[in-house]
Design a protein around this motif. Structure first.
Motif, PDB file in Angstrom:
ATOM      1  N   ASN A  34     -44.155  20.166 -73.573  1.00 49.64           N
ATOM      2  CA  ASN A  34     -44.535  20.805 -74.845  1.00 49.64           C
ATOM      3  C   ASN A  34     -45.324  19.887 -75.768  1.00 49.64           C
ATOM      4  O   ASN A  34     -45.127  19.890 -76.980  1.00 49.64           O
ATOM      5  CB  ASN A  34     -43.303  21.336 -75.583  1.00 49.64           C
ATOM      6  N   SER A  35     -46.211  19.079 -75.191  1.00 53.35           N
ATOM      7  CA  SER A  35     -47.002  18.182 -76.033  1.00 53.35           C
ATOM      8  C   SER A  35     -48.506  18.401 -75.853  1.00 53.35           C
ATOM      9  O   SER A  35     -49.291  17.473 -76.014  1.00 53.35           O
ATOM     10  CB  SER A  35     -46.635  16.721 -75.740  1.00 53.35           C
ATOM     11  N   CYS A  36     -48.907  19.627 -75.545  1.00 54.79           N
ATOM     12  CA  CYS A  36     -50.338  19.947 -75.438  1.00 54.79           C
ATOM     13  C   CYS A  36     -50.983  19.779 -76.802  1.00 54.79           C
ATOM     14  O   CYS A  36     -50.398  20.117 -77.830  1.00 54.79           O
ATOM     15  CB  CYS A  36     -50.538  21.386 -74.962  1.00 54.79           C
ATOM     16  N   GLU A  37     -52.186  19.256 -76.813  1.00 50.61           N
ATOM     17  CA  GLU A  37     -52.939  19.132 -78.051  1.00 50.61           C
ATOM     18  C   GLU A  37     -53.279  20.524 -78.582  1.00 50.61           C
ATOM     19  O   GLU A  37     -53.366  21.482 -77.819  1.00 50.61           O
ATOM     20  CB  GLU A  37     -54.235  18.352 -77.799  1.00 50.61           C
ATOM     21  N   ASN A  85     -54.998  27.293 -77.052  1.00 49.01           N
ATOM     22  CA  ASN A  85     -56.069  28.095 -77.654  1.00 49.01           C
ATOM     23  C   ASN A  85     -57.105  28.391 -76.576  1.00 49.01           C
ATOM     24  O   ASN A  85     -57.899  27.536 -76.225  1.00 49.01           O
ATOM     25  CB  ASN A  85     -56.714  27.351 -78.818  1.00 49.01           C
ATOM     26  N   SER A  86     -57.080  29.596 -76.067  1.00 53.12           N
ATOM     27  CA  SER A  86     -57.961  29.981 -74.960  1.00 53.12           C
ATOM     28  C   SER A  86     -59.185  30.759 -75.416  1.00 53.12           C
ATOM     29  O   SER A  86     -59.843  31.416 -74.611  1.00 53.12           O
ATOM     30  CB  SER A  86     -57.172  30.818 -73.942  1.00 53.12           C
ATOM     31  N   ASP A 144     -53.103  21.350 -67.706  1.00 55.14           N
ATOM     32  CA  ASP A 144     -52.805  20.400 -68.780  1.00 55.14           C
ATOM     33  C   ASP A 144     -51.444  19.770 -68.509  1.00 55.14           C
ATOM     34  O   ASP A 144     -50.409  20.401 -68.712  1.00 55.14           O
ATOM     35  CB  ASP A 144     -52.805  21.104 -70.137  1.00 55.14           C
ATOM     36  N   PRO A 145     -51.417  18.532 -68.014  1.00 55.53           N
ATOM     37  CA  PRO A 145     -50.158  17.865 -67.651  1.00 55.53           C
ATOM     38  C   PRO A 145     -49.168  17.699 -68.798  1.00 55.53           C
ATOM     39  O   PRO A 145     -48.033  17.291 -68.579  1.00 55.53           O
ATOM     40  CB  PRO A 145     -50.606  16.491 -67.135  1.00 55.53           C
TER      41      PRO A 145
END
Length: 147
Positions: free
Chosen positions: A51-54, A61-62, A45-46
């Protein structure tokens, strides 16, 4: 690197360093460092580094991204737990890293088969002591080519 339990003498560090380190090859092995784990997270996830992952990113959330069914599985047992051809970053086993959490403990990355993927995602960090044995903790080896 002198942590409790002497993991460099008889634990994950020693085992990981002995896997490829012979005089017959220029390939060397070691546990992953935290920055290597972070690079994998950013590859998946680029948005990880800034720190802007959805909220629905598998980095955050894995839950549906790994083996969290309370049963240890063989590595790469399920193709759906592969992310950009990297297997078992979430669930299955948490992974020792070379990163020290304190003078006596190390950082474990990812989640394990008996944890919750919403709480212990593939980007999770936890403190564990090398002198303790945990059946839900393993390690990922990094390979290096020396000139």
């Amino acid at each position: 690197d002198k942590l409790a339990g002497n993991d460099m003498a008889n634990g994950a560090v020693k085992v990981s360093r002995s896997m490829y380190n012979t005089s017959k090859t220029s390939v060397k092995s070691n546990l992953c460092y935290g920055y290597q784990w972070d690079a994998i997270m950013n590859f998946i996830d680029p948005n990880y580094y800034n720190n802007s992952c959805e909220e629905n990113s598998i980095i955050i959330n894995s839950l549906n991204a790994g083996n969290y069914d309370n049963k240890l599985r063989n590595t790469a047992s399920y193709i759906e737990y592969s992310h950009k051809n990297i297997f078992d970053l979430a669930g299955n086993v948490g992974e020792w890293t070379m990163t020290g959490y304190s003078k006596t403990s190390r950082v474990i990355r990812g989640g394990s088969y008996h944890m919750n993927g919403e709480i212990f995602s593939m980007s999770s960090e936890k403190e564990f002591y090398p002198s303790d044995y945990y059946k839900e903790v393993g390690f990922r080896v990094s390979l290096y080519i020396e000139p």
